[in-house]
Design a protein around this motif. Structure first.
Motif, PDB file in Angstrom:
ATOM      1  N   LYS A  85       6.663   3.776  -7.683  1.00 36.46           N
ATOM      2  CA  LYS A  85       6.328   4.375  -6.390  1.00 36.46           C
ATOM      3  C   LYS A  85       5.940   3.276  -5.387  1.00 36.46           C
ATOM      4  O   LYS A  85       5.481   2.208  -5.803  1.00 36.46           O
ATOM      5  N   SER A  86       6.089   3.587  -4.098  1.00 31.02           N
ATOM      6  CA  SER A  86       5.741   2.619  -3.053  1.00 31.02           C
ATOM      7  C   SER A  86       4.303   2.842  -2.607  1.00 31.02           C
ATOM      8  O   SER A  86       3.850   3.986  -2.528  1.00 31.02           O
ATOM      9  N   PRO A  87       3.597   1.763  -2.254  1.00 30.97           N
ATOM     10  CA  PRO A  87       2.223   1.930  -1.753  1.00 30.97           C
ATOM     11  C   PRO A  87       2.220   2.513  -0.342  1.00 30.97           C
ATOM     12  O   PRO A  87       3.251   2.498   0.337  1.00 30.97           O
ATOM     13  N   PRO A  88       1.063   3.023   0.121  1.00 29.49           N
ATOM     14  CA  PRO A  88       1.014   3.648   1.455  1.00 29.49           C
ATOM     15  C   PRO A  88       1.332   2.638   2.570  1.00 29.49           C
ATOM     16  O   PRO A  88       1.118   1.442   2.383  1.00 29.49           O
ATOM     17  N   VAL A  89       1.831   3.157   3.701  1.00 30.93           N
ATOM     18  CA  VAL A  89       2.194   2.242   4.795  1.00 30.93           C
ATOM     19  C   VAL A  89       1.056   2.081   5.810  1.00 30.93           C
ATOM     20  O   VAL A  89       1.073   1.170   6.627  1.00 30.93           O
ATOM     21  N   ASP A  90       0.049   2.965   5.752  1.00 28.36           N
ATOM     22  CA  ASP A  90      -0.972   2.951   6.808  1.00 28.36           C
ATOM     23  C   ASP A  90      -2.255   2.210   6.415  1.00 28.36           C
ATOM     24  O   ASP A  90      -3.204   2.160   7.182  1.00 28.36           O
ATOM     25  N   ARG A  91      -2.324   1.662   5.223  1.00 25.23           N
ATOM     26  CA  ARG A  91      -3.505   0.896   4.818  1.00 25.23           C
ATOM     27  C   ARG A  91      -3.114  -0.118   3.765  1.00 25.23           C
ATOM     28  O   ARG A  91      -2.092   0.036   3.105  1.00 25.23           O
ATOM     29  N   TYR A  92      -3.949  -1.183   3.640  1.00 22.73           N
ATOM     30  CA  TYR A  92      -3.582  -2.280   2.736  1.00 22.73           C
ATOM     31  C   TYR A  92      -4.598  -2.359   1.589  1.00 22.73           C
ATOM     32  O   TYR A  92      -5.795  -2.522   1.808  1.00 22.73           O
ATOM     33  N   ILE A  93      -4.090  -2.210   0.356  1.00 20.34           N
ATOM     34  CA  ILE A  93      -4.972  -2.111  -0.816  1.00 20.34           C
ATOM     35  C   ILE A  93      -4.719  -3.303  -1.747  1.00 20.34           C
ATOM     36  O   ILE A  93      -3.572  -3.571  -2.127  1.00 20.34           O
TER      37      ILE A  93
END
Ligand SMILES: Nc1ncnc2c1ncn2[C@@H]1O[C@H](COP(=O)(O)O)[C@@H](OP(=O)(O)O)[C@H]1O
Ligand SMILES: [Mg+2]
Ligand SMILES: [Mg+2]
Ligand SMILES: [Mg+2]
Length: 308
Positions: free
Chosen positions: A181-189
């Motif tokens: 799965k791809s990580p979210p685009v609106d925050r950086y973890i």
């Protein structure tokens, strides 16, 4: 692609079964309740009965079925182990493995297998069981080309669902055992160490300006977070990990389109003669992330602090 099974296909498939068996040993030791903890190089470097027994099983089994490969394991670097329980590699249904043509003619003498029988030992001793993985990494010509990550406690917080799972991958092939799965685009973890932090580790994390930092155990577990889209990068500016921590996760991450290097963005060598220690730290990114741009954000003094 040839119809006959190549060495790499047999080795990855056998490693899946052997890692599953090692996971059963890890769960059995925990059930018995006496972990037999000993300290290795320092206070935060522990070994349990599960690390010892799982390694003995993995190394003995690999030695039996692939007598000419080189095996380097975490728990006793000189071991030519034959005394452990041999896993019956026909006991599990064989998994589907895609091996690119350029890896179809590898012979045993070219292969180095890096074994971490239990990654996340600190967390295992503290009951953070979903941080634990079994790692079997396969290298040829100094490059991590295939790997197996077994999570013995996957789903243990969701009783009723099947406990444990195993992920495998070959660079240039596909990843099996999970959905990437791809990580979210609106925050950086960012994922990093839970039990081996330092001021340098924290300085490196601050320099990449995360919205959230996941402090969790195990190199295998942190790379799983990248594959599951739960983090964008794994940042560890410390010389603490060794080649058995990174070989299998790196190969699977690269098979999924991600990257794993040292903190400077330089490739890690996996030949039998390579230094065990990843002295310049670890930097890993999920597929679609700009790995070298992230490496460029790590301050030079952090890079200089790590022993070459
Ligand atoms: N300073 C250190 N000394 C010894 N091992 C370290 C270390 N820093 C990291 N490691 C090892 O690297 C792996 C990932 O570390 P972390 O969970 O802190 O991110 C763990 O593997 P093991 O659990 O297999 O020993 C851990 O022990
Ligand atoms: Mg250890
Ligand atoms: Mg480890
Ligand atoms: Mg270990």
């Amino acid at each position: 692609m040839s119809s006959q099974k190549s060495l790499l296909e047999r080795l990855v498939s056998s490693s899946v079964t052997i890692a599953n068996a090692a996971g059963e040993i890890i769960c059995d030791v925990m059930k018995k309740g006496d972990l037999g903890i000993v300290q290795k190089e320092h206070l935060k470097d522990l070994q349990t009965e599960a690390d010892r027994e799982a390694q003995l099983c993995i190394v003995s089994s690999l030695n039996k079925y692939f007598p000419n490969i080189t095996i380097i394991g975490e728990e006793d670097e000189t071991v030519g182990s034959t005394g452990g329980k041999i896993v019956d590699i026909s006991r599990d249904t064989p998994v589907n493995i895609t091996v690119p043509d350029n890896y179809c003619n590898i012979n045993e003498k070219e292969v180095v297998v890096w074994v971490d029988p239990l990654d996340g030992t600190s967390e295992y001793t503290q009951g953070l069981l979903d941080h634990v993985t079994v790692l079997i990494g396969i290298a040829v010509n100094g490059k991590a080309i295939a790997g197996v990550i077994h999570q013995p406690y996957f789903n243990y917080k969701n009783p009723g669902n099947k406990l444990g799972r195993t992920i495998w991958g070959v660079v240039g092939g596909v990843v099996g055992g999970m959905e990437i799965k791809s990580p979210p685009v609106d925050r950086y973890i960012v994922a990093t160490t839970r039990s081996h932090a330092s001021s340098t580790v924290n300085e490196a994390i601050s320099s990449v300006s995360p919205d959230e930092v996941l402090r969790v155990g195990g190199s295998g577990h942190k790379v799983m977070l990248l594959l599951e889209g739960l983090a964008h990068s794994y940042v560890f500016a410390s010389p603490g990990t060794k080649k058995w921590d990174t070989c299998a996760p790196q190969a699977i991450l690269e098979a999924a389109g991600g990257s794993l290097t040292d903190i400077c963005g330089e490739i890690l060598p996996y030949a039998a003669s390579a230094p065990h220690r990843n002295s310049k730290g670890v930097l890993a990114t999920a597929a679609g992330q700009d790995h070298l741009a992230l490496a460029a954000k790590i301050p030079q003094q952090v890079k200089d602090n790590l022993i070459a």
